[in-house]
Write a protein that holds these residues in place. Structure first.
Motif, PDB file in Angstrom:
ATOM      1  N   ASP A 113       0.858  -1.181   0.000  1.00 51.56           N
ATOM      2  CA  ASP A 113       0.000   0.000   0.000  1.00 51.56           C
ATOM      3  C   ASP A 113       0.896   1.233   0.000  1.00 51.56           C
ATOM      4  O   ASP A 113       1.778   1.357   0.852  1.00 51.56           O
ATOM      5  CB  ASP A 113      -0.886   0.034   1.245  1.00 51.56           C
ATOM      6  N   ALA A 114       0.682   2.124  -0.954  1.00 55.18           N
ATOM      7  CA  ALA A 114       1.456   3.368  -1.013  1.00 55.18           C
ATOM      8  C   ALA A 114       0.649   4.421  -1.754  1.00 55.18           C
ATOM      9  O   ALA A 114       0.010   4.121  -2.770  1.00 55.18           O
ATOM     10  CB  ALA A 114       2.790   3.143  -1.715  1.00 55.18           C
ATOM     11  N   TYR A 115       0.668   5.631  -1.245  1.00 57.23           N
ATOM     12  CA  TYR A 115       0.015   6.780  -1.888  1.00 57.23           C
ATOM     13  C   TYR A 115      -1.471   6.539  -2.169  1.00 57.23           C
ATOM     14  O   TYR A 115      -2.022   7.014  -3.154  1.00 57.23           O
ATOM     15  CB  TYR A 115       0.753   7.163  -3.179  1.00 57.23           C
ATOM     16  N   GLY A 116      -2.110   5.736  -1.332  1.00 58.30           N
ATOM     17  CA  GLY A 116      -3.535   5.476  -1.492  1.00 58.30           C
ATOM     18  C   GLY A 116      -3.876   4.371  -2.483  1.00 58.30           C
ATOM     19  O   GLY A 116      -5.041   4.158  -2.803  1.00 58.30           O
ATOM     20  N   PHE A 117      -2.867   3.664  -2.979  1.00 53.21           N
ATOM     21  CA  PHE A 117      -3.078   2.574  -3.936  1.00 53.21           C
ATOM     22  C   PHE A 117      -2.383   1.315  -3.426  1.00 53.21           C
ATOM     23  O   PHE A 117      -1.403   1.391  -2.705  1.00 53.21           O
ATOM     24  CB  PHE A 117      -2.476   2.912  -5.313  1.00 53.21           C
ATOM     25  N   GLY A 127      14.074  -5.057 -19.459  1.00 48.93           N
ATOM     26  CA  GLY A 127      14.278  -3.951 -18.542  1.00 48.93           C
ATOM     27  C   GLY A 127      13.292  -2.804 -18.666  1.00 48.93           C
ATOM     28  O   GLY A 127      13.477  -1.759 -18.049  1.00 48.93           O
ATOM     29  N   HIS A 128      12.216  -2.973 -19.438  1.00 46.46           N
ATOM     30  CA  HIS A 128      11.176  -1.946 -19.517  1.00 46.46           C
ATOM     31  C   HIS A 128      10.400  -1.954 -18.201  1.00 46.46           C
ATOM     32  O   HIS A 128      10.039  -3.009 -17.692  1.00 46.46           O
ATOM     33  CB  HIS A 128      10.236  -2.206 -20.699  1.00 46.46           C
ATOM     34  N   HIS A 129      10.137  -0.772 -17.667  1.00 48.10           N
ATOM     35  CA  HIS A 129       9.531  -0.643 -16.341  1.00 48.10           C
ATOM     36  C   HIS A 129       8.006  -0.593 -16.394  1.00 48.10           C
ATOM     37  O   HIS A 129       7.426   0.113 -17.222  1.00 48.10           O
ATOM     38  CB  HIS A 129      10.044   0.635 -15.668  1.00 48.10           C
ATOM     39  N   PHE A 130       7.388  -1.341 -15.469  1.00 49.29           N
ATOM     40  CA  PHE A 130       5.934  -1.399 -15.343  1.00 49.29           C
ATOM     41  C   PHE A 130       5.552  -1.224 -13.887  1.00 49.29           C
ATOM     42  O   PHE A 130       6.313  -1.578 -12.991  1.00 49.29           O
ATOM     43  CB  PHE A 130       5.403  -2.773 -15.778  1.00 49.29           C
ATOM     44  N   ASN A 131       4.361  -0.709 -13.669  1.00 49.64           N
ATOM     45  CA  ASN A 131       3.741  -0.852 -12.354  1.00 49.64           C
ATOM     46  C   ASN A 131       2.332  -1.365 -12.583  1.00 49.64           C
ATOM     47  O   ASN A 131       1.768  -1.225 -13.655  1.00 49.64           O
ATOM     48  CB  ASN A 131       3.807   0.429 -11.515  1.00 49.64           C
ATOM     49  N   VAL A 132       1.823  -2.017 -11.560  1.00 49.38           N
ATOM     50  CA  VAL A 132       0.458  -2.549 -11.611  1.00 49.38           C
ATOM     51  C   VAL A 132      -0.220  -2.110 -10.327  1.00 49.38           C
ATOM     52  O   VAL A 132       0.336  -2.255  -9.244  1.00 49.38           O
ATOM     53  CB  VAL A 132       0.442  -4.086 -11.794  1.00 49.38           C
ATOM     54  N   ILE A 133      -1.393  -1.486 -10.469  1.00 48.12           N
ATOM     55  CA  ILE A 133      -2.064  -0.920  -9.306  1.00 48.12           C
ATOM     56  C   ILE A 133      -3.570  -1.174  -9.366  1.00 48.12           C
ATOM     57  O   ILE A 133      -4.140  -1.368 -10.430  1.00 48.12           O
ATOM     58  CB  ILE A 133      -1.818   0.601  -9.154  1.00 48.12           C
ATOM     59  N   VAL A 134      -4.175  -1.162  -8.171  1.00 54.15           N
ATOM     60  CA  VAL A 134      -5.622  -1.173  -8.041  1.00 54.15           C
ATOM     61  C   VAL A 134      -6.030   0.291  -7.892  1.00 54.15           C
ATOM     62  O   VAL A 134      -5.508   1.000  -7.044  1.00 54.15           O
ATOM     63  CB  VAL A 134      -6.077  -1.953  -6.788  1.00 54.15           C
ATOM     64  N   MET A 135      -6.938   0.744  -8.734  1.00 48.06           N
ATOM     65  CA  MET A 135      -7.392   2.131  -8.664  1.00 48.06           C
ATOM     66  C   MET A 135      -8.840   2.170  -8.233  1.00 48.06           C
ATOM     67  O   MET A 135      -9.612   1.324  -8.544  1.00 48.06           O
ATOM     68  CB  MET A 135      -7.241   2.820 -10.008  1.00 48.06           C
TER      69      MET A 135
END
Length: 135
Positions: A113-117, A127-135
């Motif tokens: 959990d960070a920054y409300g997500f 090496g391509h950067h990804f993030n995966v989040i619940v919005m």
């Protein structure tokens, strides 16, 4: 003279979609990786298209091919972009990170959990950067 809201909206209509082009070292391995983590992958000659069910495409091509097709010099170091993926719930974040790790991706941020997500981050085989989040 300023544009009306209608004129601004009319200009937007000419843009329909966007996608990202990524250079990869091994096109077949990259296609297998993206398919394993949930993209639908199709081949079109010397490129592959990795597509998400609700839209969004990554066009994969060998790094050498990519370099020949762009009108600028590619950066040799650094991160060109952070590609963000949205999922419905925490379990899907966890499942995706498990798939990434099982298929050779590198986890750069464990689910938290960070920054409300709730989310995590990873890099693909190249090496391509990804993030995966619940919005």
């Amino acid at each position: 003279m300023g544009q009306t809201q209608h004129q601004k909206l009319e200009k937007r209509k000419i843009m329909k979609l966007f996608w990202m082009n990524l250079g990869v070292a091994d096109l077949e391995k990259a296609g297998q990786f993206y398919e394993a983590i949930g993209f639908a992958v199709a081949s079109f000659g010397d490129i592959k298209s990795a597509t998400l069910p609700e839209g969004g495409n990554l066009i994969l091509m060998r790094t050498e091919t990519f370099a020949q097709r762009v009108p600028f010099q590619l950066a040799e170091k650094g991160n060109e972009v952070l590609i963000s993926l949205n999922v419905d719930n925490r379990e899907e974040v966890d499942q995706l990170i498990e798939r990434v790790e099982a298929n050779g991706g590198r986890i750069t941020g464990r689910p938290t959990d960070a920054y409300g997500f709730y989310g995590a981050s990873f890099t693909d085989l190249d090496g391509h950067h990804f993030n995966v989040i619940v919005m």
